[in-house]
Write a protein that holds these residues in place. Structure first.
Motif, PDB file in Angstrom:
ATOM      1  N   LEU A  17     -39.669 -58.266 -26.292  1.00  0.00           N
ATOM      2  CA  LEU A  17     -40.926 -58.978 -26.563  1.00  0.00           C
ATOM      3  C   LEU A  17     -40.957 -60.329 -25.845  1.00  0.00           C
ATOM      4  O   LEU A  17     -42.002 -60.762 -25.364  1.00  0.00           O
ATOM      5  N   GLU A  18     -39.817 -60.992 -25.802  1.00  0.00           N
ATOM      6  CA  GLU A  18     -39.743 -62.269 -25.095  1.00  0.00           C
ATOM      7  C   GLU A  18     -40.180 -62.113 -23.643  1.00  0.00           C
ATOM      8  O   GLU A  18     -41.009 -62.897 -23.143  1.00  0.00           O
ATOM      9  N   ALA A  19     -39.661 -61.103 -22.952  1.00  0.00           N
ATOM     10  CA  ALA A  19     -40.005 -60.891 -21.546  1.00  0.00           C
ATOM     11  C   ALA A  19     -41.451 -60.449 -21.382  1.00  0.00           C
ATOM     12  O   ALA A  19     -42.158 -60.929 -20.486  1.00  0.00           O
ATOM     13  N   VAL A  20     -41.909 -59.530 -22.247  1.00  0.00           N
ATOM     14  CA  VAL A  20     -43.276 -59.017 -22.124  1.00  0.00           C
ATOM     15  C   VAL A  20     -44.295 -60.113 -22.415  1.00  0.00           C
ATOM     16  O   VAL A  20     -45.273 -60.295 -21.670  1.00  0.00           O
ATOM     17  N   VAL A  21     -44.073 -60.869 -23.501  1.00  0.00           N
ATOM     18  CA  VAL A  21     -45.014 -61.941 -23.847  1.00  0.00           C
ATOM     19  C   VAL A  21     -45.000 -63.022 -22.781  1.00  0.00           C
ATOM     20  O   VAL A  21     -46.058 -63.522 -22.351  1.00  0.00           O
ATOM     21  N   GLY A  22     -43.801 -63.397 -22.316  1.00  0.00           N
ATOM     22  CA  GLY A  22     -43.717 -64.414 -21.273  1.00  0.00           C
ATOM     23  C   GLY A  22     -44.442 -63.996 -20.001  1.00  0.00           C
ATOM     24  O   GLY A  22     -45.199 -64.775 -19.411  1.00  0.00           O
ATOM     25  N   ALA A  23     -44.207 -62.733 -19.573  1.00  0.00           N
ATOM     26  CA  ALA A  23     -44.884 -62.248 -18.363  1.00  0.00           C
ATOM     27  C   ALA A  23     -46.389 -62.178 -18.560  1.00  0.00           C
ATOM     28  O   ALA A  23     -47.162 -62.527 -17.657  1.00  0.00           O
ATOM     29  N   THR A  24     -46.813 -61.751 -19.745  1.00  0.00           N
ATOM     30  CA  THR A  24     -48.259 -61.653 -20.009  1.00  0.00           C
ATOM     31  C   THR A  24     -48.918 -63.025 -19.942  1.00  0.00           C
ATOM     32  O   THR A  24     -49.980 -63.197 -19.320  1.00  0.00           O
ATOM     33  N   LEU A  25     -48.292 -64.003 -20.576  1.00  0.00           N
ATOM     34  CA  LEU A  25     -48.867 -65.347 -20.566  1.00  0.00           C
ATOM     35  C   LEU A  25     -48.916 -65.914 -19.144  1.00  0.00           C
ATOM     36  O   LEU A  25     -49.917 -66.527 -18.746  1.00  0.00           O
ATOM     37  N   LEU A  26     -47.861 -65.700 -18.390  1.00  0.00           N
ATOM     38  CA  LEU A  26     -47.825 -66.247 -17.030  1.00  0.00           C
ATOM     39  C   LEU A  26     -48.792 -65.524 -16.106  1.00  0.00           C
ATOM     40  O   LEU A  26     -49.384 -66.140 -15.209  1.00  0.00           O
ATOM     41  N   LEU A  27     -48.968 -64.229 -16.306  1.00  0.00           N
ATOM     42  CA  LEU A  27     -49.963 -63.509 -15.509  1.00  0.00           C
ATOM     43  C   LEU A  27     -51.379 -63.945 -15.876  1.00  0.00           C
ATOM     44  O   LEU A  27     -52.267 -63.975 -15.019  1.00  0.00           O
ATOM     45  N   ARG A  28     -51.561 -64.268 -17.148  1.00  0.00           N
ATOM     46  CA  ARG A  28     -52.898 -64.732 -17.574  1.00  0.00           C
ATOM     47  C   ARG A  28     -53.277 -66.035 -16.890  1.00  0.00           C
ATOM     48  O   ARG A  28     -54.459 -66.274 -16.614  1.00  0.00           O
ATOM     49  N   VAL A  29     -52.292 -66.880 -16.621  1.00  0.00           N
ATOM     50  CA  VAL A  29     -52.597 -68.168 -15.965  1.00  0.00           C
ATOM     51  C   VAL A  29     -52.429 -68.063 -14.457  1.00  0.00           C
ATOM     52  O   VAL A  29     -52.440 -69.075 -13.756  1.00  0.00           O
ATOM     53  N   ASP A  30     -52.278 -66.828 -13.953  1.00  0.00           N
ATOM     54  CA  ASP A  30     -52.238 -66.574 -12.499  1.00  0.00           C
ATOM     55  C   ASP A  30     -51.083 -67.304 -11.829  1.00  0.00           C
ATOM     56  O   ASP A  30     -51.254 -68.021 -10.835  1.00  0.00           O
ATOM     57  N   LEU A  31     -49.878 -67.129 -12.383  1.00  0.00           N
ATOM     58  CA  LEU A  31     -48.699 -67.745 -11.783  1.00  0.00           C
ATOM     59  C   LEU A  31     -48.427 -67.149 -10.406  1.00  0.00           C
ATOM     60  O   LEU A  31     -48.461 -65.936 -10.231  1.00  0.00           O
ATOM     61  N   ARG A  32     -48.155 -68.006  -9.441  1.00  0.00           N
ATOM     62  CA  ARG A  32     -47.784 -67.556  -8.100  1.00  0.00           C
ATOM     63  C   ARG A  32     -46.268 -67.535  -7.984  1.00  0.00           C
ATOM     64  O   ARG A  32     -45.591 -68.498  -8.378  1.00  0.00           O
ATOM     65  N   PRO A  33     -45.693 -66.472  -7.380  1.00  0.00           N
ATOM     66  CA  PRO A  33     -44.241 -66.438  -7.206  1.00  0.00           C
ATOM     67  C   PRO A  33     -43.711 -67.594  -6.367  1.00  0.00           C
ATOM     68  O   PRO A  33     -42.545 -67.975  -6.496  1.00  0.00           O
ATOM     69  N   THR A  34     -44.543 -68.152  -5.512  1.00  0.00           N
ATOM     70  CA  THR A  34     -44.101 -69.269  -4.675  1.00  0.00           C
ATOM     71  C   THR A  34     -43.965 -70.576  -5.455  1.00  0.00           C
ATOM     72  O   THR A  34     -43.369 -71.529  -4.951  1.00  0.00           O
ATOM     73  N   LEU A  35     -44.540 -70.631  -6.659  1.00  0.00           N
ATOM     74  CA  LEU A  35     -44.489 -71.841  -7.491  1.00  0.00           C
ATOM     75  C   LEU A  35     -44.927 -73.069  -6.707  1.00  0.00           C
ATOM     76  O   LEU A  35     -44.352 -74.156  -6.828  1.00  0.00           O
ATOM     77  N   ASP A  36     -45.962 -72.890  -5.880  1.00  0.00           N
ATOM     78  CA  ASP A  36     -46.371 -73.972  -4.977  1.00  0.00           C
ATOM     79  C   ASP A  36     -47.489 -74.835  -5.528  1.00  0.00           C
ATOM     80  O   ASP A  36     -48.052 -75.643  -4.801  1.00  0.00           O
ATOM     81  N   ARG A  37     -47.794 -74.663  -6.816  1.00  0.00           N
ATOM     82  CA  ARG A  37     -48.790 -75.519  -7.456  1.00  0.00           C
ATOM     83  C   ARG A  37     -48.176 -76.175  -8.686  1.00  0.00           C
ATOM     84  O   ARG A  37     -47.317 -75.576  -9.353  1.00  0.00           O
ATOM     85  N   VAL A  38     -48.618 -77.365  -9.010  1.00  0.00           N
ATOM     86  CA  VAL A  38     -48.118 -78.051 -10.201  1.00  0.00           C
ATOM     87  C   VAL A  38     -48.394 -77.209 -11.443  1.00  0.00           C
ATOM     88  O   VAL A  38     -47.554 -77.114 -12.345  1.00  0.00           O
ATOM     89  N   ARG A  39     -49.546 -76.562 -11.480  1.00  0.00           N
ATOM     90  CA  ARG A  39     -49.884 -75.737 -12.644  1.00  0.00           C
ATOM     91  C   ARG A  39     -48.912 -74.575 -12.792  1.00  0.00           C
ATOM     92  O   ARG A  39     -48.640 -74.144 -13.913  1.00  0.00           O
TER      93      ARG A  39
END
Length: 628
Positions: A83-105
């Motif tokens: 659940l930790e991994a699924v919830v974490g991934a869901t939340l990060l996908l919801r905020v459109d996380l980029r794998p490059t981590l090139d934005r402050v957000r």
């Protein structure tokens, strides 16, 4: 098949990393401050999809079941890990996380949602399961240890996997850059090992300049990889016992160090993201300036130093680094006729502390010219004294050409349009009011005049429309084999005249051409010859084979074309000095001749007519040009 391979790889990596963390001396059974599997699981679901959650569940179950936990405990703990991994991934996908981590957000989202919020699920569930089974006492301290371990796994390992998945080395293709990256990484590892293993633990600050160097030079990849190296060596040094910091247990010491490292890591990630966003913004600004042909500048008045953007150097045709820019060196590039305007405009803005705007020409190093539109304003200090001027300069050469073209159209075409229209209107009114009183002979003459003027007007409008099509690259060209002798003879037949004779010298020649366009070429050349040939003189039309194609020549008996006008005469609305003096022509017909010839892969030029006047010539190849 691909899903199965990816799932097996993810589960295997999870188990391997879990066994490493659990078997360290700092672990309390299955609770450890070093828990890389959280980072692996979170990165795996982000990169390959949340449908891989069974791989996380299996990996967590196997890792716990083979590390001292009962099957029931392992099953319960694996639920929280999954659940930790699924919830974490869901939340990060919801905020459109980029794998490059090139934005402050992206950094803030990963820290808050991935490293702080989602580990709460695993820590609460895991401690609860072990508390029910009687395996742990002191739930608060164990919960904190679990949360720190999972949070650091998400903070350190997840960014590493995400960054490596983007293949960051592609951003630094030069061998020099890659060598520097290896050298910086080796320096970070070496200094960290010396500090945390070799007894130099009193000097941890020696690592910070290297981490900042890695971040400044290589942005987020440098920050992430550098942070991973330092964190791994710090934890290893603490477990090895090389850090005699107080009376803390090894587990407590790792917790303290990870807390301190978390602050450093987050700072580096934010710095990397800010640098990337700044670089992207500057790149976007440079691209916008390039597309709009607009550059920015700043003049430090006291030091007399002018700073230009990259685009301004390009517009002025100057290599960057060719020397310091000053106000005087800027003035040296102003067209002499506009120098006084520029000086007075800048001096007036300086004196009045007001914004300014002006248009002027510059002289390029190759002798060419550009029109520039400059604007700026004065920056003053607290006392109101001017200290700087800042502004922009834009290339408006094309706009100036359009304005000149419009003026040429108005001056050259208006007369040619007005003359036939005046004749047509005059004859039409005559017929309307006196038609019944006009003799058949006069009526016939009026109709002939109307026909001539109408065709003249139609020809001018057709030329203008054809030039517009060519300018927009619209319209089609159809090539077919044509008997040029017959085509030219047909055009000449329409030019009967009582005041001028047309002699024809034609040899048989065939070529693949667009017949209507070649007819327009011949028609415009003959019309041009008639305008400049005095009454009673002869216009000669010739067609002959020439260099694998055909040569069409039209010779007039006019004043000829000066040497310095022989290229310009084929430019749009350039009538030449003879045409301007005679007040005839629009400068459209010959421009159309040149462009139609170019469509066929040929060319148009003018020479002296041996008998006096000009000889206009067009070469058309026997075969059309090959596209592409």
């Amino acid at each position: 098949m691909r899903y199965a391979v990816t799932a097996i790889a993810l589960a295997g990596a999870y188990v391997a990393a879990a066994k490493l963390g659990i078997e360290l001396s700092v672990a309390r059974g299955v609770i450890t401050p070093v828990w890389a599997p959280t980072g692996i699981a979170l990165a795996g679901l982000l990169l390959f999809g949340r449908q891989l959650w069974p791989a996380v569940a299996i990996g967590a179950f196997v890792a716990n079941a083979t590390s001292g936990a009962s099957f029931g405990e392992a099953a319960g703990i694996s639920v929280g890990n999954t659940l930790e991994a699924v919830v974490g991934a869901t939340l990060l996908l919801r905020v459109d996380l980029r794998p490059t981590l090139d934005r402050v957000r992206d950094v803030v989202s990963l820290v808050v949602l991935g490293a702080a919020v989602s580990p709460v699920i695993a820590a609460t569930n895991g401690v609860g399961v072990l508390r029910v089974s009687g395996k742990v006492h002191g739930a608060a301290s164990n919960w904190l240890l679990w949360w720190i371990g999972d949070g650091m796994g998400a903070l350190i390992v997840t960014p590493l996997v995400l960054i490596l998945s983007t293949r960051p080395w592609r951003e630094f293709p030069q061998a020099r850059e890659r060598l520097e990256a290896v050298a910086v990484g080796a320096a970070i590892a070496g200094v960290s090992a010396a500090v945390f293993f070799a007894g130099y633990w009193r000097y941890p600050h020696a690592v910070f300049p290297l981490l900042i160097w890695a971040t400044l030079r290589f942005r987020q990849p440098g920050a992430v990889i550098g942070s991973f190296l330092v964190t791994a060596i710090v934890v290893a040094g603490a477990i090895h016992g090389s850090l005699p910091l107080g009376e803390h247990t090894t587990t407590a010491l790792v917790e303290i160090l990870e807390g301190l490292l978390a602050a450093v890591v987050v700072s580096l990630f934010l710095l990397g993201a800010v640098l990337t966003e700044r670089t992207r913004a500057l790149g976007g600004l440079a691209e916008a300036q390039r597309l709009s042909h607009l550059g920015s500048w700043e003049w430090d008045i006291a030091r007399n130093r002018v700073v230009w953007s990259d685009e301004l150097y390009r517009l002025y045709g100057i290599e960057q680094g060719s020397g310091p820019m000053t106000y005087e060196s800027y003035l040296d590039r102003i067209h002499p006729e506009d120098l006084q305007l520029v000086r007075s405009t800048v001096d007036d803005a300086y004196a009045r502390r007001t914004p300014f705007e002006m248009e002027h020409r510059i002289v390029l190093p190759d002798g060419g010219q550009r029109w520039m539109h400059g604007r700026g304003h004065v920056v003053t200090d607290d006392l109101g004294a001017p200290v700087r001027m800042v502004g922009t300069s834009q290339d408006i050469t094309e706009r100036k050409r359009v304005e000149e073209l419009r003026e040429s159209i108005l001056s050259a075409v208006s007369h040619e349009l007005r003359t036939p229209l005046t004749s047509i209107v005059g004859f039409a009114l005559t017929l309307r009011h006196y038609g019944s009183q006009i003799s058949p002979k006069t009526l016939s003459e009026i109709v002939d005049h109307l026909t001539v003027e109408a065709r003249r007007l139609e020809g001018l409008l057709s030329d203008l429309l054809d030039l517009d099509k060519l300018r927009h690259r619209s319209g089609s060209v159809t090539f077919r084999s044509v008997d040029l002798a017959r085509l030219v003879t047909g055009v000449v037949a329409d030019y009967g005249s009582d005041t001028r004779t047309v002699s024809v010298e034609i040899e048989a020649v065939e070529a693949e051409v667009d017949a209507p366009k070649v007819e327009r070429i011949v028609d415009n050349l003959i019309a041009n010859a008639f305008r400049h040939t005095p009454p009673g003189a002869e216009v000669r039309v010739r067609v002959a084979p020439f260099e694998g194609g055909a040569l069409i020549s039209v010779d007039d008996r006019g004043p000829g074309v000066a040497d310095d006008e022989r290229e310009a005469i084929f430019e749009i609305f350039h009538r030449g000095s003879a045409g301007i003096a005679a007040g005839r022509g629009t400068g459209v017909g010959l421009a159309l001749v040149a462009q139609f010839a170019a469509l066929h892969g040929g060319r148009a030029w003018v020479e002296d007519n041996p008998g006096g006047g000009a000889s206009f010539r067009v070469f058309l190849p026997a075969r059309p040009p090959v596209a592409g």
